[in-house]
Write a protein that holds these residues in place. Structure first.
Motif, PDB file in Angstrom:
ATOM      1  N   SER A 161       3.281   5.580  -5.964  1.00  0.00           N
ATOM      2  CA  SER A 161       3.077   5.490  -7.406  1.00  0.00           C
ATOM      3  C   SER A 161       1.905   6.354  -7.848  1.00  0.00           C
ATOM      4  O   SER A 161       1.978   7.034  -8.873  1.00  0.00           O
ATOM      5  CB  SER A 161       2.820   4.046  -7.823  1.00  0.00           C
ATOM      6  N   SER A 203       0.824  -1.203   0.000  1.00  0.00           N
ATOM      7  CA  SER A 203       0.000   0.000   0.000  1.00  0.00           C
ATOM      8  C   SER A 203       0.863   1.260   0.000  1.00  0.00           C
ATOM      9  O   SER A 203       0.511   2.255  -0.619  1.00  0.00           O
ATOM     10  CB  SER A 203      -0.940  -0.004   1.195  1.00  0.00           C
ATOM     11  N   ASN A 234       3.870   1.554  -1.358  1.00  0.00           N
ATOM     12  CA  ASN A 234       4.431   1.692  -2.698  1.00  0.00           C
ATOM     13  C   ASN A 234       3.378   2.163  -3.686  1.00  0.00           C
ATOM     14  O   ASN A 234       3.662   2.981  -4.558  1.00  0.00           O
ATOM     15  CB  ASN A 234       5.021   0.363  -3.168  1.00  0.00           C
ATOM     16  N   SER A 235       2.161   1.651  -3.564  1.00  0.00           N
ATOM     17  CA  SER A 235       1.120   2.050  -4.506  1.00  0.00           C
ATOM     18  C   SER A 235       0.701   3.496  -4.271  1.00  0.00           C
ATOM     19  O   SER A 235       0.357   4.205  -5.215  1.00  0.00           O
ATOM     20  CB  SER A 235      -0.088   1.114  -4.411  1.00  0.00           C
TER      21      SER A 235
END
Length: 68
Positions: free
Chosen positions: A41, A35, A37-38
């Motif tokens: 992003s 979560s 990392n997303s």
């Protein structure tokens, strides 16, 4: 054709162990929270899209000024 597999040299073993020490272990990889990392992003993609749209808007304004 059969190939003979040799034992790696001491230098190669030392190099491989030095490289492995730099890489994260399997346990560290599984502990990563996707979560986070997303979210990073999503913010990055949002910034790119915002920059693109801002450039389009600014480009249209400058073209309108030249036509008038």
């Amino acid at each position: 054709m059969s190939e003979v597999v040799r034992e790696p040299s001491l230098t190669r073993r030392q190099l491989e162990s030095a490289i492995r020490a730099l890489l994260p272990s399997e346990q560290q990889l599984t502990e990563l929270v996707p979560s986070k990392n997303s979210a990073v992003s999503a913010v990055g993609i949002g910034g790119v899209l915002t920059g693109y749209l801002w450039g389009r808007v600014r480009g249209r304004q400058s073209r309108k000024d030249k036509r008038s």
